[in-house]
Every structure is written in C-alpha cells, then in structure tokens.
Write an enzyme that holds these catalytic residues in place. Structure first.
Site, PDB file in Angstrom:
ATOM      1  N   HIS A 168      40.654  44.690  52.433  1.00 28.69           N
ATOM      2  CA  HIS A 168      42.059  43.989  52.314  1.00 28.69           C
ATOM      3  C   HIS A 168      43.408  44.487  53.139  1.00 28.69           C
ATOM      4  O   HIS A 168      44.232  43.441  53.083  1.00 28.69           O
ATOM      5  CB  HIS A 168      42.161  43.895  50.548  1.00 28.69           C
ATOM      6  CG  HIS A 168      41.266  43.378  50.028  1.00 28.69           C
ATOM      7  ND1 HIS A 168      41.073  41.980  49.440  1.00 28.69           N
ATOM      8  CD2 HIS A 168      40.342  43.865  49.230  1.00 28.69           C
ATOM      9  CE1 HIS A 168      40.116  41.601  48.989  1.00 28.69           C
ATOM     10  NE2 HIS A 168      39.060  42.684  48.844  1.00 28.69           N
ATOM     11  N   GLU A 225      43.968  35.748  54.230  1.00 31.37           N
ATOM     12  CA  GLU A 225      45.101  36.649  53.838  1.00 31.37           C
ATOM     13  C   GLU A 225      45.668  37.349  54.729  1.00 31.37           C
ATOM     14  O   GLU A 225      45.243  37.864  55.543  1.00 31.37           O
ATOM     15  CB  GLU A 225      45.016  37.339  52.342  1.00 31.37           C
ATOM     16  CG  GLU A 225      44.450  36.424  51.228  1.00 31.37           C
ATOM     17  CD  GLU A 225      44.487  37.320  49.804  1.00 31.37           C
ATOM     18  OE1 GLU A 225      44.497  36.579  48.922  1.00 31.37           O
ATOM     19  OE2 GLU A 225      43.821  38.417  49.934  1.00 31.37           O
ATOM     20  N   HIS A 264      34.992  38.760  45.588  1.00 36.03           N
ATOM     21  CA  HIS A 264      36.357  39.457  45.148  1.00 36.03           C
ATOM     22  C   HIS A 264      36.778  38.886  43.764  1.00 36.03           C
ATOM     23  O   HIS A 264      37.472  39.501  43.141  1.00 36.03           O
ATOM     24  CB  HIS A 264      37.363  38.963  46.335  1.00 36.03           C
ATOM     25  CG  HIS A 264      38.620  39.522  46.088  1.00 36.03           C
ATOM     26  ND1 HIS A 264      38.878  40.659  45.961  1.00 36.03           N
ATOM     27  CD2 HIS A 264      39.992  38.752  45.998  1.00 36.03           C
ATOM     28  CE1 HIS A 264      40.167  40.898  45.930  1.00 36.03           C
ATOM     29  NE2 HIS A 264      40.931  39.963  46.010  1.00 36.03           N
TER      30      HIS A 264
END
Length: 184
Positions: free
Chosen positions: A46, A148, A56
């Site tokens: 991450h 992300e 996740h």
C-alpha cells in the site's frame, strides 16, 4: 506525451498509519566484487501508488494476483475536485463529463507525494459510489477497483488514457502500480 502520476517509492514515503514502511538496500554490489548489482526491498504494497484488491476489504474475496487488467488500462476522466472539502463527496452520475466514463480519477491535490499523509481528503459518498458503479464506472467505488495514492497535481481536468497495470503478486490485498496518463 505520458504524464507519470505515480508517487515515488523510497525510504520515507509515507505509509498508512500503523502499516509497514518501505525499506530497500543492496544484497550485492559490483564495486564490492560481485558480478552484478542486486537490490532488495520490503514493506507494505500500500506504500506508494497501488491497486487495492477486493481482499483488502473482505477475507473471502480475491487477492492481488486475481486483479483483472482491463480496469487499469483505457480511457479515463480526470475530475478536478480540489475545492471539495474533506469528507463525503457527492457527484452527479448525470454529469455530462461522466457520460460513457468507465474509469474516473479525482484530482484532490491532497497527496502523499509531499512526504506526509494529508489530514483528510474528499471521498466518494456510498450513494455516489453505488450510482457510479451502476453507470458503468469500473475503477472507482462499490463493485469497482480502486487505484490509490496518485499524484495528480498539475494534471488538468479532462479525458486521458490510463496505463496503470498492477504487479501480479500472489494473494496480497494490494499491488504496486506504475501509473501514467496519455493525453487523448
């Protein structure tokens, strides 16, 4: 022209509070008599730009090795939401900029690329995530895949081509990604 929207991963790149930081070093060096340079790295997948696997958020869902490639490659819309306050973000699924949109990146200008985690940032409200998924958006929200820790500072709102293939790592909850946009 390609725009690299990945966060540089190096020692000191912020990890989620409580997660394992990134570390790296040398296993062998030519300057020390080895035939090749060999490096090693460790840390949470991450850290830096990454794709979250369904695992996740739920134990019995697929891991990173089962992430499909299609959501991470193709046309994408970048929306500038830099003026949005932190907290739930409501988007209108009927917004003409989202017509036919299958991938959506939200430019918040809150990024770990500056060396720290932002205190807070806008997030899709659950209702917005459901509406976007129902409208066919496959890269953001419920029933979609998540990309992300992008660095979209300086990227203008508009249509691009996304190239952000996740590394095929066995059964983890995320996979590192080198993400780029190509102007369309």
């Amino acid at each position: 022209m390609l725009l690299d929207i990945s966060v540089l991963v190096q020692p000191g790149t912020p990890e989620w509070p409580g997660d394992v930081p990134f570390t790296c070093g040398w296993s062998a060096r030519i300057e020390q008599g080895s035939s090749v340079n060999l490096s090693h790295c460790a840390g949470s997948p991450h850290v830096g730009t990454h794709a979250d696997a369904p695992l996740h958020v739920r134990d019995d869902w697929p891991g990173s090795d089962r992430l499909p490639l299609e959501p991470f490659l193709g046309p994408v819309m970048v929306l500038d939401v830099t003026r949005a306050p932190a907290g739930p973000l409501a988007l209108d699924a009927d917004d003409p900029r989202l017509e036919g949109c299958e991938r959506l990146l939200l430019r918040t200008d809150r990024t770990i690329a500056e060396g720290v985690f932002p205190d807070a940032w806008p997030v899709l409200s659950p209702a917005t995530a459901i509406l976007l998924a129902a409208a066919g958006v496959m890269l953001v929200g419920a029933g979609a895949y998540v990309l992300e820790n992008l660095d979209l500072r300086g990227v203008a709102e508009g249509p691009y081509e996304l190239i952000a293939l996740p590394q095929r790592l066995g059964s983890l909850d995320a996979a590192p990604v080198r993400a780029a946009l190509r102007q369309r």
